[in-house]
Design a protein around this motif. Structure first.
Motif: not given
Length: 677
Positions: A107-129
């Motif tokens: 459960m701990f690592i799933l929480v980690d993965y969920f937020l990694t997927a969210a924050i990494s993709s969001l940051s990636g699009i911010q850099y693309l902008s």
């Protein structure tokens, strides 16, 4: 209660048997690439997030936390050595502490993965902008579309490649170095040194502020857990390969992350760092402010690509954890279902994709809020992994010390020198026989505790004592950071705690329902070696599809008034894996063997009802003769097999009991092979 599971394989003991599986395994460079592509992306969003809470001290706290990160790499290198089947915190928690700690780690690592997927993709699009400013008003929805697209690609079967990771990691590292060189070409060494006192200007560093900053700075090193997920696809020996890979990680992260955080938070205008539209683009803007628009554009594009790639890694890791928890009996079997078109686990992929999407929408694309929420799963997984490793190190130390004391006691007995030599050499011979069951070239070998000989070797000397103390210190420091975040990161605690509690409730309800409906207890079983002699124990030998397995189990449990340790040995005839494991996959042959899980489930259910204090579960793939080697290793007082096996002499042809007693049960006849050692 002491309940443990042991699994191994002999189908690929030698180099020859595993050659087709090892030729595509990852060496130190590719392992570095995968881990750096994960950890190295953190620097793109960490400075802006840290600045919101610790302001100009962001660089100081990243430098400070870097020391703990180095200590963590030592422990994670050992995790890959002890647990080559993968699973990281899931496997460590289950083996070292308790099966339910394995579920909690999941459960701990799933929480980690969920937020990694969210924050990494969001940051990636911010850099693309930065390159495409027209994306700015639609960043959230473009990010949602990207995450869904990654889920679709995984459903199609287009997964991650270590070679692509290497390409991205090299570009990212070169870009980071180019920024550092550019900045250093514009400031003198004296000006650089002046940045350090400047960090503390107008800053009141109290003990509480130090704790909070230290805990928050772990965000800069998220991704280290991915090395433990690479164990099944890592070349042997794990200890050497993981050590070299993590050494490269420490060097490359140490050269880039602290300095980039320092420069971006000290050399950029404060309005860039406080503006939510630009705080997630600070590394690219740093390149542009001190370099050129070309460097700014290159950094923005490479950062965007690598961040989206990190998001995909998190999705892959999450759906493999979902599958592992289901195979362990903590989540419904529907999670394992594969679609008929692409043969991919569509339910697991859907969960790993749409939960991050829901998180992105819920926080309205606020990257600072995502950063605050991130700490729960990351530090929880770090803490549980470190604690579990400390436990198994302690077991090895005690086991080796007890063996040395026993040998010393035997050597001091009068007129016992000849017999002592005989005992020692026999014991060493048995250990070498069992070592063949867990050859270090076998990808499905290993677990928490080491064999006696290896434990004695590794726990002897000054380095082990230093490493042991440093390990405990690392656990304390990480636990302090986690507890600090639990107290002061309300959003992280609520979000992570809610997902963990809901997940554990689902695991408990499904576990209880499975036991009630099927009459068996589904328990997680991890791969480990056979450890040591167990005199006065009972060995119960089970076979695939044998209707008399239940008779053997019942006899082992019911004929045990003295509550002796019981070892249930399942000799599987399953074939070895014909292909190389996929990246982030958790490889455990037992979890794919439904017959073995059913047999062990019945054994555990009966043992719980009879309140047996000690039982172990041994799962082996290989030839029937392995039963003899286990018998020679354990020295059991009573070995239970089907009576037909005695008459056919199939599984026990080299077992030499003093006498044989037969027992008639409703499920069939059972033979007791009694031996006084």
């Amino acid at each position: 209660m002491a309940q443990e599971s042991v699994a191994s394989t002999t189908s690929e003991v030698g180099h020859e048997g595993s050659e087709h599986n090892t030729k595509n395994m990852l060496g130190p460079l590719l392992c570095w690439a995968v881990v750096f592509a994960d950890i190295g992306t953190s620097v793109y969003y960490t400075p802006g997030i840290l600045y919101q809470t610790v302001h100009g001290l962001a660089g100081f706290f990243v430098f400070l936390t870097m020391t703990v990160f180095v200590l963590l790499t030592l422990k994670y290198a050992e995790v890959t050595h002890r647990y080559p089947q993968g699973g990281g915190v899931v496997t460590v928690g289950a083996q070292a502490l308790n099966p339910w700690f394995g579920a909690l780690g999941g459960m701990f690592i799933l929480v980690d993965y969920f937020l990694t997927a969210a924050i990494s993709s969001l940051s990636g699009i911010q850099y693309l902008s930065v390159v495409l400013p027209t994306l700015a008003p639609y960043i959230l929805w473009v990010t949602v579309a990207v995450v869904i697209l990654l889920g679709v690609l995984n459903w199609v079967g287009i997964s991650e490649s270590a070679k692509v990771s290497l390409f991205g990691a090299i570009i990212a590292f070169i870009s980071d170095i180019a920024i550092l060189v550019t900045v250093f070409s514009h400031i003198s060494f004296g000006e650089f040194l002046q940045l350090f006192p400047k960090m503390f200007a107008n800053q009141h560093l109290t003990g509480l502020a130090l704790l909070i900053g230290f805990a928050n700075a772990f965000l800069a090193f998220s991704g280290l857990e991915s090395i433990s997920q690479l164990s099944p696809v890592m070349k042997r020996p794990h200890k050497k390969v993981a050590g070299q890979a993590l050494f490269l990680v420490v060097i490359t992260i140490g050269l880039t992350s602290p300095l980039l955080t320092l420069f971006s938070t000290q050399l950029l205008p404060s309005n860039i760092l406080t503006n939510p539209d630009t705080s997630g683009q600070v590394i690219s803007l740093l390149a542009g402010n001190w370099g050129s628009v070309v460097l700014q554009t290159e950094v923005a594009i490479s950062a965007s690509a690598l961040l989206v790639f990190a998001s995909n890694t998190a999705i892959i890791g999450a759906y493999h954890v979902f599958m592992a928890l289901s195979r362990m009996g903590f989540l419904p079997e529907v999670v394992l279902k594969r679609n008929k078109i692409r043969d991919t686990p569509h339910f697991s992929i859907a969960l790993a994709t749409f939960i991050p999407v829901a998180i992105l929408i819920a926080v309205n694309g606020n990257i600072n809020l995502l950063g605050d929420m991130y700490a729960f799963g990351l530090l929880g997984a770090f803490t549980l992994t470190c604690l579990g490793l400390d436990v198994v190190r302690t077991r090895d130390w005690k086991k080796a010390r007890a063996a040395r004391q026993q040998r010393l006691a035997l050597s001091t007995q009068g007129n016992g020198h000849a017999s002592v030599g005989s005992i020692t050499s026999t014991h060493d011979l048995q250990l070498s026989q069992v070592e063949a069951l867990s050859n270090t070239d076998t990808p499905l070998r290993n677990g928490s505790s080491l064999p006696l000989q290896e434990a004695q070797k590794e726990t002897h000397g000054l380095w082990f004592k230093i490493d042991y103390v440093l390990g405990i210190l690392t656990t304390l420091l990480v636990a302090i950071a986690w507890v600090t975040n639990l107290i002061f990161k309300r959003d992280a605690t609520i979000f992570g705690g809610s997902i963990t509690i809901v997940g554990m409730i689902i695991a408990y309800l499904y576990h209880a329902r499975s036991r009630r409906v099927t009459g068996r207890v589904t328990v997680p079983v991890v791969v480990t070696r056979i450890e040591e002699r167990m005199p006065n124990s009972i060995l119960a030998i089970l076979k695939p599809g044998d209707p008399r397995n239940e008779a053997v189990i019942r006899a082992a449990v019911n004929n045990n008034e003295q509550h002796r340790p019981v070892v249930f040995l399942y000799l599987s005839d399953a074939k070895a894996r014909p292909h190389t494991p996929r990246m982030m996959e958790i490889v455990d042959p037992y979890l794919d063997d439904e017959q073995a899980k059913e047999a062990f489930g019945k054994a555990e259910s009966m043992a719980l009802n009879a309140k047996l204090p000690v039982r172990k579960y041994v799962y082996l793939q290989g030839q029937p003769e392995l039963a003899t080697q286990i018998w020679q290793m354990l020295h059991p007082k009573d070995t239970l097999v089907s009576a037909d096996d005695v008459e056919e002499n199939e599984k026990i042809k080299n077992i030499n009991p003093d006498r044989i007693r037969y027992e008639v049960t409703p499920e069939g006849r059972v033979a007791h092979l009694l031996k006084r050692w």
